[in-house]
Design a protein around this motif. Structure first.
Motif, PDB file in Angstrom:
ATOM      1  N   SER A 219       0.849  -1.190   0.000  1.00 39.05           N
ATOM      2  CA  SER A 219       0.000   0.000   0.000  1.00 39.05           C
ATOM      3  C   SER A 219       0.881   1.236   0.000  1.00 39.05           C
ATOM      4  O   SER A 219       2.029   1.197   0.463  1.00 39.05           O
ATOM      5  N   ASP A 221       0.308   5.486   0.805  1.00 41.97           N
ATOM      6  CA  ASP A 221      -0.596   6.546   1.228  1.00 41.97           C
ATOM      7  C   ASP A 221      -0.567   7.669   0.188  1.00 41.97           C
ATOM      8  O   ASP A 221       0.488   8.233  -0.110  1.00 41.97           O
ATOM      9  N   HIS A 234       5.913  10.109   0.755  1.00 40.31           N
ATOM     10  CA  HIS A 234       4.708   9.314   0.991  1.00 40.31           C
ATOM     11  C   HIS A 234       5.086   8.113   1.857  1.00 40.31           C
ATOM     12  O   HIS A 234       6.154   7.512   1.666  1.00 40.31           O
TER      13      HIS A 234
END
Length: 655
Positions: A219, A221, A234
């Motif tokens: 993942s 952000d 990030h």
């Protein structure tokens, strides 16, 4: 054969010969095209003048020659020589006005045109920003500048972008050359900026990875953790669950920085040519060093190497109290950096009651101990320790981030820095002054009043001893060095600036913290590390080897000198003009001076002979001495042209 064709062939032949001889005579790369065009133009314009001269000399009239062929040939040779001299004169003048440049690669021409366009556009933007903040409107006051100027300059730099913000941050550390008002204002410059859209950031990350993000990250952000003018950060999670941060460079940052650096280097060079203060400051060298450092910051591979270098140095320290995030080299590139995430709270967001007083003192003491050891014992240290780069973790340890600026202090300076810290701790102004003079030579070959310097340093040490925490000794020393016009080594200046910044960072957790006192208390232990038995033994071994080799060669040298004295062949060689290039330069100067003197003599002699009316007659109106004067004048003119070309060529090389 038509007359026009004969004329054209003769003109082309003259142009070819004149061009070849001109290039050989001038000994310079005059363009062929220019020389041929000049030769053709001069040849064409000289035809009517030549016919008029032949008629006035009674050599030619009514379509036929009036004298024998030997005289005609002699006259033609003289006329061609003077026409050739005119060609050379015009070529030299044209080279002086518009120097010949080699044919350029069309691709290079297009690229340079684009750079000029970008530079002109950026110039316009900078002028508009400066005008918007009124930088051109502030009038000089008694102190030399308006009181509003520092703040206006900071506002303009913030708006101008990353290059000028970085430049301001660098200048804010030059307390040795800038007034305190400018230092204070420039220290407020920040790199915060509006984030770029996630779609643009995602495209940049994917371009650096060269594969989809989901093949690397579990993942990411989309909301940036931080954003600056060059890059934004990030948070992300790798497929193996490791928590990381992605520092991705803005797509257009490098192009803007490249243009800005080009402008700064040009402005620095122009300022150094026009102003004395820029020459004293070494503006061109400073701009080049700033450009090199900023280009390194744009290459995140340099930051990754800095991170690993600092990690290795801390691992070897006796007080390894600082954490350095791990770099994922396989995922990092020149424009993207993937690092282990540093969990915790930056010191910039801490309040004085974030920890109990005892725990807070323990944390900052560990930071000071580690940083002082990194600087004075290891010589590798984080050079940008502002509050945003120092993280307090939940375990009450400290992690450093952002390693674009890492200082390196050579051992020869460290050997003097540690005793300087000991002298400051001992309030020994005599030793401190001696060490400062060893570290910092006078500016521009000047001299320093040692008594005044010792008084200034002694006053600082006394204030620090009896008012701990009220004054930063390193900032005060920089001010003393500036006032006494001593040039501090850039690496040492960076050390003092780093410690000054660190003190402000630590006081966010412990107000009024006496960092200097803690660091000076550690100075004797650091000095012992530099003079450990192993280091002393190795130094002695190296120095003894050098001395032994010099002593081994000494008898032979003494014998050689005494033998030369005995034989009467002893001589002293002066190194001036020792190199071949120096001797060639002197030879060329002497040759040109000689040619100039001879040329002037020939022209003067030729003039007096040309206006004389004596000697046997060659034609009805031309005397032999007059003709000889024209020949001598032509020879003198050619010599003068060659000397002029040599002087012009040297001036071009000196540029």
């Amino acid at each position: 054969m038509p007359t026009w064709l004969v004329f054209a062939l003769v003109a082309l032949a003259f142009a070819a010969v004149a061009t070849w001889v001109s290039r050989r005579l001038l000994d310079t790369q005059v363009g062929w095209v220019r020389s041929v065009i000049i030769s053709l133009v001069v040849f064409s314009l000289s035809i009517p003048l030549v016919l008029w001269m032949l008629k006035q000399s009674h050599v030619y009239a009514d379509g036929k020659f009036l004298v024998g062929w030997p005289v005609v040939t002699t006259f033609f040779a003289l006329i061609v020589g003077w026409v050739f001299a005119v060609v050379v004169v015009v070529i030299v003048v044209s080279e002086f006005l518009v120097p010949t440049r080699p044919l350029r690669n069309p691709i290079v021409v297009i690229r340079q045109a684009i750079k000029r366009r970008d530079r002109a556009r950026r110039y316009a933007q900078i002028v508009v920003i400066a005008s918007r903040h009124g930088l051109g409107l502030y009038q000089k006051r008694a102190r030399g500048y308006s009181e509003e100027l520092p703040e206006a300059l900071v506002s303009a730099m913030n708006e101008a972008g990353v290059t000028f913000v970085k430049l301001g941050q660098v200048l804010s550390s030059r307390e040795d050359v800038l007034p305190r008002e400018f230092i204070t204002a420039l220290s407020t410059l920040q790199m915060d900026s509006t984030p770029i859209p996630w779609a643009e950031a995602e495209a940049a990350i994917r371009a650096e990875l060269k594969r989809p993000l989901d093949e690397v990250f579990l993942s990411v952000d989309e909301v940036p953790l931080a954003a600056a003018s060059v890059a934004q950060v990030h948070t992300a999670t790798l497929l193996d669950g490791a928590r990381v941060v992605i520092k991705i460079q803005r797509p257009r940052a490098r192009a803007q920085v490249t243009t800005d650096l080009d402008i700064l280097e040009r402005l620095a060079g122009d300022a150094e040519r026009r102003t004395e203060w820029a020459r004293d400051l070494g503006a061109r060298a400073l701009a080049a060093e700033f450009a090199r450092a900023l280009r390194n910051e744009l290459d995140y591979r340099v930051e990754a190497a800095n991170t690993e270098m600092l990690r290795e140095a801390i691992a070897k320290s006796r007080s390894a109290a600082l954490n350095i995030p791990k770099v994922y080299d396989d995922l990092s590139t020149a424009r993207m950096l993937v690092l282990e995430r540093a969990d915790g709270i930056p010191f910039s967001r801490l309040t004085p009651n974030a920890l109990e007083p005892e725990a807070a003192h323990a944390v900052v003491d560990l930071v000071v101990d580690s940083v002082f050891e990194q600087i004075a014992a290891r010589g590798v240290f984080h050079a940008d320790l502002h509050a945003g780069n120092v993280i307090l973790t939940d375990e009450r340890t400290v992690t450093l981030i952002d390693f674009g600026a890492v200082g390196v202090l050579e051992r020869s300076v460290r050997r003097l820095l540690a005793p300087l810290l000991v002298a400051i701790a001992n309030e020994d102004d005599v030793s401190a002054t001696d060490i400062v003079l060893l570290l910092c030579p006078p500016m521009s070959g000047g001299s320093v009043e040692q008594t005044a310097l010792q008084h200034d340093i002694g006053a600082i040490l006394t204030r620090v001893a009896y008012a701990p925490g009220d004054e930063n000794v390193f900032s005060a020393l920089i001010e003393v060095l500036r006032r006494n016009r001593l040039a501090m080594p850039p690496s040492l200046l960076l050390v003092f600036r780093t410690l000054t910044s660190l003190e402000g960072t630590l006081r966010r957790l412990v107000p009024g913290y006496d960092m200097v006192g803690r660091g000076l208390a550690r100075a004797p232990q650091i000095a012992l590390q530099l003079s450990s038995p192993r280091r002393v033994a190795l130094d002695l071994q190296a120095q003894s080897a050098i001395v032994a080799e010099q002593l081994r060669r000494l008898p032979r040298r003494i014998e050689g000198i005494t033998q030369s004295l005995q034989d009467g062949t002893f001589s002293v060689r002066i190194r001036a003009l020792e190199s071949v290039d120096d001797r060639r330069w002197v030879d060329s100067i002497v040759g040109e001076v000689t040619a100039t003197i001879v040329g002037v003599a020939l022209v003067a002699t030729g003039f007096f002979l040309a206006v004389s009316d004596v000697g046997p007659a060659l034609t009805e109106d031309v005397r032999a001495f007059s003709f000889l004067g024209s020949v001598l004048g032509l020879g003198g003119m050619l010599l003068l042209l060659r000397s002029l070309s040599g002087a012009f060529r040297r001036r071009t090389v000196d540029r």
